[in-house]
Each structure stands twice: as structure tokens, then as C-alpha cells.
Design a protein around this motif. Structure first.
Motif, short mmCIF file in Angstrom:
data_model
loop_
_atom_site.label_atom_id
_atom_site.label_comp_id
_atom_site.label_asym_id
_atom_site.label_seq_id
_atom_site.Cartn_x
_atom_site.Cartn_y
_atom_site.Cartn_z
N UNK A 250 -48.32 -20.80 29.28
CA UNK A 250 -48.63 -19.67 28.63
C UNK A 250 -47.33 -18.77 28.37
N UNK A 251 -46.62 -18.80 29.48
CA UNK A 251 -45.35 -18.05 29.53
C UNK A 251 -44.44 -18.38 28.88
N UNK B 243 -41.83 -15.23 20.54
CA UNK B 243 -41.10 -14.12 20.06
C UNK B 243 -39.52 -14.76 19.48
N UNK B 244 -39.04 -15.48 20.16
CA UNK B 244 -37.70 -16.00 19.92
C UNK B 244 -37.70 -16.57 18.67
N UNK B 245 -38.71 -17.22 18.51
CA UNK B 245 -38.77 -18.10 17.03
C UNK B 245 -38.95 -17.03 15.80
N UNK C 156 -55.39 -11.38 28.67
CA UNK C 156 -55.93 -12.19 27.76
C UNK C 156 -55.63 -11.38 26.29
N UNK C 157 -55.81 -10.06 26.15
CA UNK C 157 -55.59 -9.64 24.98
C UNK C 157 -54.37 -9.47 24.25
N UNK C 158 -53.55 -9.03 25.54
CA UNK C 158 -51.93 -9.02 25.21
C UNK C 158 -51.48 -10.22 24.96
N UNK C 159 -51.86 -11.61 25.49
CA UNK C 159 -51.33 -12.87 25.48
C UNK C 159 -51.82 -13.19 23.87
N UNK C 160 -53.07 -12.76 23.48
CA UNK C 160 -53.50 -13.22 22.12
C UNK C 160 -52.84 -12.50 21.09
N UNK C 161 -52.54 -11.32 21.22
CA UNK C 161 -51.58 -10.27 20.40
C UNK C 161 -50.34 -11.16 19.92
N UNK C 162 -49.74 -11.16 21.05
CA UNK C 162 -48.35 -12.05 20.97
C UNK C 162 -48.42 -13.42 20.33
N UNK C 163 -49.26 -14.20 20.96
CA UNK C 163 -49.27 -15.82 20.75
C UNK C 163 -49.94 -15.89 19.13
N UNK D 108 -37.05 -25.43 22.57
CA UNK D 108 -38.31 -24.32 23.21
C UNK D 108 -39.41 -24.65 21.95
N UNK D 109 -39.10 -24.71 20.90
CA UNK D 109 -40.27 -24.90 20.19
C UNK D 109 -41.15 -26.15 20.18
N UNK D 110 -40.42 -27.17 20.78
CA UNK D 110 -41.33 -28.48 21.01
C UNK D 110 -42.13 -28.32 22.31
N UNK D 111 -41.47 -27.68 23.30
CA UNK D 111 -42.05 -27.54 24.41
C UNK D 111 -43.49 -26.44 24.44
#
Length: 513
Positions: A187-188, A195-197, A278-285, A326-329
Motif C-alpha cells: 500500500x505504501x 503520486x510520482x506517476x 482507509x479513506x485517505x488511502x482510497x482518495x490518493x490511490x 516503480x510503476x511495475x512494482x
């Protein structure tokens, strides 16, 4: 090439190590399936989020819906965050944890059996899960082929086998706890990676403002004649957008692999923390994935010949080797975390809800644990075989079944599970009707789509319709069918009456001192 290979080797090594370290927490069925119901908020929240979002979201859905709706597809990610995560944790989290522990249920079919004193409900629900969850696991490999063919000159079959084998090792050895710890690390990676992509992709067209201005100039008269519609607030098809939001957001409330995360929560305080995390995680991802996909039309992709899965890889093809690595991982992490959740749910459901009560005359903890581990391996092998067959022979039937799985599972289980946590009047018959409605309408959509009006021919729209229909059917059927046994219902809901002591900061005293 060396950079990308080293990053993958490190990722795989960490994954396997965690599985070995967590093996002590999986010495019995409760530990293997639920982590001993003692999993903290960070692990639970990340396990929920990483099980929610896989390569299907990042490559498939982000590309497809970003192309269809433009930047308005970001609403899908926000819906996932605030409906699929925030509201799900708020409405389901506490009650699911309390009632599932009171009923001593480790799976959703066990919950239905003990909530309604019905072995039939357990059997029916376990069959539905087996039919629709196992093929769904194969979809997790979709989207990886284009990304890895872009980065490595290797056969996609090799990638499927490697991913399946690694997931099997750490889940079989470490169970739920190994999956949860790996989900946290994965998840990290997903948070930082997306964000980087996004920053790198938007930079190609002059940053956010430049990319939005360029998207406003894109026209497609086959979709809409409105100028700048792909850069607008609700996009070219608000109704279609709403159906996707409903399916991908509300659907999590009825998916066995998502609901089961609430069974393992440790404490009340962890629920509050987990809700926020979980909410913050979902907003970002999720928000980030769909936001990124919304700019897909700025890149040279022919979706008619290459398909929607080509959109996101085309956006990433010119990034630096580090970012591609990073994208592949990121995509591997998303897929492996969801795969581990699905196979754990499938294996535990089949063992505890079908094999144990039907074939085993007496409880045998060690034998059950061995069978669950064996079925984890079996389900991973099945998913890999299905993915390889689909890839080699272009079997569209399999792909359709995967797409319909989400709607069938959520359409069957969302309403009876939700109402059962809050309403004493839910009847056994209403559960049967909901099971038949959700799975039946999605199978009909797959085999005979011509019977549906145009707006329901899409599996996405039909899945949303199945869930909403279940929410209406369950209370209606419950009102006209045989009422549940009063003593049984009183015992089930007695778990909510237990008194607990809390600090004064959480509840004010009724007396003044």
C-alpha cells in the motif's frame, strides 16, 4: 533494465521474508484466516484498500473510464473513497466486528448460517462465492501484460507463473497476517507510486493546467458534440458515470473479501483510526488512478484496435526507468494484495462452509488448516491457468465472467448482510431471494443481454441495478414472509447490549461530581 530487475528482486525478497516471519501467527484456523482477530488499524485499513484496488483499477478501469468520461472519471475514485471506504467502515465496521465475533463466524456464509440458523443459506452463499470469486481472481493478471511487455522482453505466461507462485508462498506460509503486513508495504508503494506517476505524466503536457487545457481541446463527435466535454465537471455521460460510481463504491459493502477485513479488527479505537486511514488511502490511490486515466486521450492510442488496456501503458511509455520500475512494482503490489485476499476468502469459505460440515464428521483444527492451505494453492493455480488460457486463446467468455463477478457478488450479498446487522425483521426467505436476484440477473446479462433495455446491457450498469434492486427486495420480501424466530433474533442482537467501560473523554458521566 538492471534498475528494473533489481527493484523487482528486492520487492519479491521482502514479500517472501514477511511470509516466513508471520508463520507463527497462522498456527490455527482463526489465526490463518483472521489473524486471531487482533489486527491493528493500519494493517486492517491498508489490507482493505489494497484488496479494493488492483491492476484492474490502475490499468483497465482507469484507462476505460478515463477515456469515456475524461477528467470527470475522478468522481469514481472519490466515490470509492467516501462511499466504498468511509461509509463502509462507519456503517459496517463496528457492527460486523461485534456480531461476527458473537456468532463465531469467520466467513460470510458462516455469518448467514448462524444469523438465520440455516445451513441452506450457508451452502447457497458458499456456492455463489465459489462460482464468481474464483474466476474474478484471474482478472487480476489483466493489464500486467502490456506494462511488462513495455519494460521487459519476456512471455506474459512467465509473469503470471512468477506472480502466482510468490503470492502462494507468502499466503500459505503466513496466512492473513502475512497478507496484511505485505498489504501494508504494498500500500505504501501504491501511495508513493501513484503520486510520482501523476506528476510525471502531467508534466509531459505542461503540468496540470496545460494538460487540462489540452484535454479541453479534444473532441470526439461519436461521444459528444459539446466543446471541452472531456475536461468538464461531469463529462459526456453523467448517467453512465453514476452507474460506475455505484458499482465500484457501494459494491464493496457486499463483497466477502472486503467485509471479512472487519472481522479481524482488534478494538473500537482501531475502527476509528482505520476509517480515516482507509479513506485517505482510497482518495490518493483510487482518486489518483482515475484522475490519471482522465488524461488518456492526450496520448496516441487507438482503442478500437488496441483496447482500453493500452491507454495507461501508452501514458507511461516515455517515463524514466526508475518511474517505470516503480510503476511495475505498484501494479504487481496491487494485484498480489488483491489476489491474496481473494484466495484466502475462497479457500476458507470452501473449507469451513462446505467441506468441513459436509465431509468431516468431527471438528479437526489441524486438518481444516491443512485443507485451507491446500485450497489457497489450488485457487491460485486455477486463476493462473484461466489467465494463461485467456491470454493465449483470447477466450472472451472468461473475460465477461470476470467482469460480471463484482455485480453478482455484491448484488447477492450487500442487501441481506447490511440489513442483518441492523434490522431484526430480515427473514431467511428474503436472503434466498436476494441471492437468486443478484447472481441470476448478472448471469442473464451475460448469456442473454438482448432481454435488457439498452441502458442495462452493460455489466457495470446491470451490476449497479442488481445492488439497488436487492436493497428494495429484501425489506419487501421480509414483510410478507415467515418472521424469524424471536429467541434466535434476541440472542443474535444481544451482542449489541453488552456494557463496556470507556474513558470519560469518550462518554460523559450522567452524574456531576
Amino acid at each position: 533494465m538492471l534498475v528494473k530487475i533489481l527493484m523487482l528482486v528486492v520487492f519479491f525478497a521482502v514479500t517472501i521474508t514477511i511470509g516466513i516471519v508471520c508463520r507463527k501467527r497462522s498456527s490455527d484456523v482463526n489465526g490463518f484466516v483472521l489473524g486471531g482477530r487482533g489486527v491493528g488499524p493500519w494493517l486492517t485499513a491498508f489490507a482493505y484498500g489494497t484488496s479494493y484496488f488492483s491492476a484492474v483499477i490502475f490499468v483497465g478501469y482507469a484507462g476505460q473510464f478515463g477515456w469515456r468520461f475524461g477528467v470527470a472519471s475522478t468522481w469514481i475514485g472519490l466515490g470509492n473513497a467516501f462511499i466504498g471506504s468511509l461509509l463502509a467502515w462507519t456503517i459496517l465496521g463496528r457492527r460486523t466486528r461485534i456480531m461476527s465475533q458473537h456468532l463465531d463466524s469467520a466467513t460470510m456464509p458462516q455469518f448467514f448460517e448462524r444469523r438465520f440458523d440455516s445451513k441452506g443459506l450457508k451452502l447457497i452463499s458458499s456456492v455463489i462465492i465459489f462460482i464468481f470469486l474464483v474466476p474474478y481472481t484471474a482478472s487480476l493478471y489483466n493489464g500486467l501484460s502490456r506494462l511488462f511487455s513495455m519494460a521487459f522482453n519476456i512471455d506474459y505466461t512467465v509473469l503470471i507463473v512468477v506472480m502466482a507462485a510468490l503470492t502462494a508462498v507468502y499466503v500459505i506460509v503466513g496466512g492473513y497476517m502475512a497478507a496484511a503486513v505485505n498489504d501494508f508495504i504494498q500500500g505504501i508503494i501504491m501511495l508513493a507510486g501513484i503520486v510520482m506517476i501523476i506528476a510525471a505524466v502531467l508534466k509531459i503536457n505542461g503540468g496540470f493546467t496545460g494538460s487540462l487545457a489540452a484535454l479541453a481541446g479534444v473532441t470526439d463527435e461519436s461521444v459528444s458534440t459539446v466543446p471541452g466535454v472531456f475536461a468538464s465537471f461531469f463529462g459526456p455521460d453523467p448517467a453512465g458515470l453514476l452507474s460506475v460510481v455505484i458499482l465500484t463504491s457501494l459494491g464493496t459493502w457486499g463483497l466477502p473479501q472486503m467485509v471479512q477485513k472487519f472481522y479481524a479488527i482488534k478494538s473500537e479505537n482501531d475502527i476509528r483510526k482505520g476509517t480515516v486511514i482507509s479513506t485517505v488511502f482510497a482518495v490518493v490511490v483510487a482518486g489518483g488512478c482515475y484522475f490519471l486515466g482522465g488524461f488518456g486521450r492526450l496520448f496516441n492510442v487507438d482503442v478500437k484496435t488496441e483496447g482500453y488496456d493500452a491507454v495507461v501503458p501508452a501514458m507511461l511509455s516515455n517515463l524514466s526507468p526508475w518511474l517505470i520500475g516503480i510503476t511495475l512494482i505498484l501494479v504487481l503490489a496491487a494485484s498480489m494484495s488483491t489476489l491474496s485476499s481473494l484466495v484466502l476468502t475462497s479457500a476458507s469459505t470452501l473449507t469451513l462452509d462446505f467441506i468441513d460440515p459436509v465431509l468431516m464428521k468431527k471438528k479437526d483444527e489441524k486438518k481444516n488448516l491443512l485443507i485451507i492451505r491446500a485450497f489457497v494453492a489450488v485457487f491460485i493455480i486455477i486463476s493462473a491457468v484461466i489467465a494463461i488460457v485467456q491470454y493465449k486463446h483470447k477466450v472472451t467468455f472468461i473475460a465477461q465472467l470476470m467482469g460480471l463477478s463484482w455485480g453478482a457478488l455484491a448484488g447477492s450479498f450487500l442487501a441481506p448482510f447490511l440489513y442483518s446487522l441492523y434490522w431484526k425483521g430480515v427473514t431467511k426467505a428474503s436472503c434466498v431471494v436476494s441471492f437468486a436476484w443478484g447472481s441470476g440477473i448478472m448471469l442473464l446479462n451475460m448469456f442473454a443481454p438482448s432481454v435488457f433495455p439498452e441502458f442495462l446491457k452493460s455489466p457495470v450498469a446491470c451490476g449497479a441495478f442488481a445492488m439497488v434492486g436487492g436493497l428494495i427486495l429484501v425489506p419487501l420480501v421480509s414483510l410478507i414472509t415467515k418472521k424469524p424466530d424471536k429467541e434466535l433474533v434476541a440472542d443474535v442482537f444481544s451482542c449489541y447490549e453488552n456494557k463496556v467501560l470507556v474513558p470519560v473523554t469518550e462518554a460523559l458521566s450522567n452524574t456531576s461530581e
